[in-house]
Scaffold this active site. Structure first.
Site, short mmCIF file in Angstrom:
data_model
loop_
_atom_site.label_atom_id
_atom_site.label_comp_id
_atom_site.label_asym_id
_atom_site.label_seq_id
_atom_site.Cartn_x
_atom_site.Cartn_y
_atom_site.Cartn_z
N ILE A 292 0.68 -1.27 0.00
CA ILE A 292 -0.11 0.01 -0.10
C ILE A 292 0.94 1.40 0.06
O ILE A 292 0.54 2.28 -0.61
CB ILE A 292 -1.07 0.13 1.31
CG1 ILE A 292 -1.97 -1.14 1.03
CG2 ILE A 292 -1.67 1.27 1.58
CD1 ILE A 292 -2.91 -0.95 -0.08
N GLU A 315 15.43 -2.03 4.14
CA GLU A 315 16.14 -1.48 3.32
C GLU A 315 16.01 -1.73 1.89
O GLU A 315 16.00 -1.02 0.83
CB GLU A 315 17.69 -1.25 3.30
CG GLU A 315 18.26 -2.84 3.41
CD GLU A 315 19.82 -2.79 3.67
OE1 GLU A 315 20.34 -1.89 3.36
OE2 GLU A 315 20.28 -3.78 4.03
N LYS A 366 0.44 -6.73 10.02
CA LYS A 366 -0.88 -6.95 9.28
C LYS A 366 -1.21 -8.37 9.53
O LYS A 366 -2.53 -8.68 9.20
CB LYS A 366 -0.96 -6.60 7.90
CG LYS A 366 -0.61 -5.00 7.72
CD LYS A 366 -0.70 -4.47 6.22
CE LYS A 366 -0.32 -3.09 5.92
NZ LYS A 366 1.28 -2.97 6.44
N ILE A 404 -3.58 4.32 7.66
CA ILE A 404 -4.23 3.42 6.83
C ILE A 404 -4.60 2.16 8.06
O ILE A 404 -3.82 1.71 8.62
CB ILE A 404 -3.23 2.89 5.98
CG1 ILE A 404 -2.72 3.78 5.16
CG2 ILE A 404 -4.08 1.56 5.31
CD1 ILE A 404 -3.39 4.56 4.34
N LYS A 408 -10.43 -5.21 10.02
CA LYS A 408 -10.19 -6.11 11.07
C LYS A 408 -10.25 -5.35 12.45
O LYS A 408 -10.30 -5.88 13.44
CB LYS A 408 -8.81 -6.78 10.89
CG LYS A 408 -8.93 -7.88 9.78
CD LYS A 408 -7.64 -8.45 9.45
CE LYS A 408 -7.60 -9.48 8.30
NZ LYS A 408 -8.00 -8.70 7.11
N LYS A 420 -5.17 -2.25 15.86
CA LYS A 420 -5.45 -1.46 14.91
C LYS A 420 -6.53 -0.42 15.37
O LYS A 420 -6.57 0.87 15.01
CB LYS A 420 -5.81 -1.89 13.60
CG LYS A 420 -4.53 -2.84 12.83
CD LYS A 420 -3.46 -1.65 12.23
CE LYS A 420 -3.71 -0.94 11.08
NZ LYS A 420 -2.76 0.19 10.68
N VAL A 447 -6.30 -6.14 0.14
CA VAL A 447 -6.12 -5.71 -1.18
C VAL A 447 -5.63 -6.76 -2.30
O VAL A 447 -4.75 -7.45 -1.56
CB VAL A 447 -5.21 -4.25 -1.11
CG1 VAL A 447 -5.86 -3.12 -0.50
CG2 VAL A 447 -3.81 -4.77 -0.10
N LEU A 448 -6.10 -7.10 -3.29
CA LEU A 448 -5.67 -7.85 -4.13
C LEU A 448 -4.26 -7.72 -4.50
O LEU A 448 -3.74 -6.86 -4.94
CB LEU A 448 -6.60 -7.83 -5.28
CG LEU A 448 -8.03 -8.02 -5.15
CD1 LEU A 448 -8.82 -7.63 -6.39
CD2 LEU A 448 -8.26 -9.81 -4.97
N VAL A 454 -4.29 -13.80 0.17
CA VAL A 454 -4.11 -14.98 -0.26
C VAL A 454 -3.90 -15.22 -1.45
O VAL A 454 -3.27 -16.45 -2.07
CB VAL A 454 -5.58 -15.68 0.29
CG1 VAL A 454 -5.70 -15.40 1.61
CG2 VAL A 454 -6.71 -14.97 -0.59
#
Length: 599
Positions: A292, A315, A366, A404, A408, A420, A447-448, A454
């Site tokens: 993202i 890095e 995440k 962001i 969840k 979160k 997000v795909l 997955v």
């Protein structure tokens, strides 16, 4: 045939055509007076021969790939021939005080027909040779969707490039005026999109190529479903603007991926409003090397900020996005910063040095199961890392801080979601305290194609022959493409007034098992070949995700695909006391979940 042999052959052909066309033209006009003007005709033919070769060089007639000749190449012949005729006409007038106007006109016409014909015959001969070789090589019989500019270019490229191994057999187009027409290479437009399934059977089609880059997701899904009935592979050509600009080749086809089928129609952004906020500003992105974060950098770049600070812990990922961005040569300064957001002193020193105007906070842990095993790391990174970054933004008077978040965070049973949600509360509480900085959170689902998605996992499992592991047949998730999510994050940031939790419209939830089945089909397999196994729900996972709590729900969109949850007031001092109590907590997960439920 080598380049040298080709050059000599074309030179000889042109010389013979140019030399004898003057005499043939004169014979057509005055067959009984040829002997009286022979010296003049010989001189004229010599002048014309020299002129032709000069202009053939100027217009590059001898160094073109005539097997790919098109209207552009024929125009260059017309220009060279016209220039040589005009030159000869003028010199004749100066030398002989006569011009032979009608002779020059007939000669010009003969040059166009004979020289142009010699070049086109080159292409025709090549196509005949390719056609024979195609039959021997069993080229893949292909149906092209779209008979416009893109479709015509693609068909020509298929014909001219045997290595593509595709034989264009038929095309379809929804434009009624194109029906029964023949486009490039004699390929006939025979029906509309609804006829694809029928034409696949009629012509034994093995591949469908979509030559409408602007086709919406609904249309793409329909074509895929029709082709999939007969196990036909579906491919997409690149954007026609990229082809015309030379950024990509027309034959750079890509397979239809699950991201193409699940993605939604792009949202029209308020580009003026966003540009007003971002142009000539300093932007800081945390987690800038992640899925993202890196996409936010790409999207922000379009609005011409002055500089972008790329802050990340890894890095290699920061190096990768830095190399990509600096290769654009867009006069934006990119500053790579290797830093851990848990290191408060380091974060504050970066903010003090660069004084960012806008902050996009994408850095976070995440993975739900991993954080169940490592709750301390989730707390340090997701809560205190956010607190450090947000407080630095307030301290050094950034205009906006956009965090962001994730779906969840709604009614979380797990550590990751709970941390979160607490991070959102930090942002909301700090916004109430801050005077110069607007702080908001943006919440969305999976997000795909992200590294935690997955989809990469399923791809690897398919590549190794399966099985695909799905936790539970009932499990659903919301999905959105990385570019769409990033654009909407930037848009939500531009709309923010302070303290909001923006929620992105994720569409309908998708069953994970259906996603797995789609990927198996897209990879050219069946469920008999790639097995799906159910492994059981992992620690901390929910079967269904939510985007808003009952107490947060606002039904109205504030922008297309963007909603805003009701602000839940949180006292900063009480929240801060609770956060610091976590350092000595005996059961981190229980303490955090209890606190969230009370709030």
């Amino acid at each position: 045939m080598g380049a040298k042999e080709r050059y000599i052959l074309l030179l000889i052909i042109d010389s013979l055509i140019v030399t004898f066309s003057v005499f043939i033209g004169y014979y057509i006009l005055a067959p009984f007076f040829l002997q009286y003007t022979m010296p003049v005709l010989i001189t004229t033919s010599i002048i014309l021969l020299i002129s032709h070769h000069v202009f053939a060089y100027v217009f590059n007639l001898y160094h073109r790939a005539w097997e790919y000749a098109s209207v552009r190449e024929l125009m260059s012949i017309a220009q060279a021939v016209t220039a040589s005729i005009i030159t000869t006409y003028i010199l004749n007038m100066l030398l002989f005080q006569t011009t032979f106007t009608r002779l020059m006109i007939i000669t010009w016409m003969m040059h166009l027909i004979l020289i142009g014909g010699s070049r086109l015959s080159w292409r025709v001969a090549r196509h005949r040779i390719i056609g024979k070789s195609n039959n021997g090589n069993k080229m893949v019989r292909t149906l092209v969707v779209g008979a416009g500019k893109g479709g015509s270019m693609l068909i020509k490229q298929m014909i001219d490039t045997p290595s593509m191994n595709m034989l264009p057999v038929v095309a379809v187009d929804d434009d009624a005026s194109k029906q029964r027409m023949e486009i490039a290479g004699g390929v006939k437009v025979e029906g509309k999109r609804d006829d694809i399934e029928k034409l696949i059977k009629k012509y034994g089609i093995k591949k469908v190529v979509i030559a409408i880059p602007s086709l919406n997701k609904t249309g793409l899904n329909e074509i895929y479903e029709m082709a999939n009935q007969d196990k036909v592979e579906v491919m997409i050509m690149p954007n026609i603007d990229d082809v015309m600009s030379g950024r990509v080749e027309v034959n750079t086809l890509k397979k239809v991926e699950v991201e193409d089928l699940l993605g939604r129609e792009p949202v029209e952004l308020d580009t003026r409003g966003i540009e007003k906020q971002l142009r000539d500003k300093t932007i800081l992105v945390t987690g800038a090397g992640g899925s993202i974060g890196s996409e936010i950098v790409r999207q922000v770049t379009k609005f011409q900020p002055r500089e972008i600070v790329l802050l990340g812990h890894g890095e290699n990922s920061i190096y990768t996005i830095l190399e990509e961005m600096t290769g654009l040569n867009n006069n934006i300064k990119y500053i790579p910063i290797i830093a851990d957001i848990q290191d408060r002193e380091r974060v504050f020193s970066v903010f003090e040095k660069y004084r960012p105007d806008i902050v996009y906070h994408a850095a976070a842990h995440k993975h739900v199961p991993l954080m169940e095993y490592n709750p301390n790391e989730a707390v340090k990174n997701n809560i205190f890392g956010t607190k450090n970054t947000a407080e630095a933004a307030v301290e050094f008077k950034a205009e906006k801080f956009v965090m962001i978040s994730t779906d969840k965070a709604v009614n979380p049973p797990n550590v990751m979601g709970a941390t979160k949600r607490l991070a959102e509360m930090v942002v909301q509480a700090l916004d109430a305290e801050a005077k110069a900085t607007t702080l908001v959170a943006v919440r969305f689902g999976n997000v795909l194609g992200s590294r935690g998605s997955v989809i990469p996992k399923f791809r690897k499992q398919i590549e190794t022959g399966g099985p695909i592991t799905v936790t539970d047949e009932r499990m659903t998730r919301y999905f959105m493409t990385i570019p769409e999510a990033s654009r909407l994050v930037i848009q939500a940031g531009a709309l923010s007034k302070g303290g909001e939790v923006f929620v992105l419209d994720m569409g309908e939830p998708i069953r994970i098992v259906d996603l797995a089945r789609n990927m198996i089909r897209l990879s050219g397999y069946t469920e008999d070949e790639i097995e799906i196994k159910f492994s059981g729900v992992r620690p901390g996972e929910k079967l269904y995700e939510e985007l808003l709590n009952e107490g947060e729900v606002h039904t109205n969109q504030v922008y297309e695909k963007i909603y805003v949850g009701k602000t839940i007031e949180t006292d900063w001092q009480n929240l801060e006391l609770f956060l610091y109590s976590l350092w000595n907590a005996k059961d981190l997960k229980k303490d955090i979940l209890d606190y969230i439920k009370v709030k």
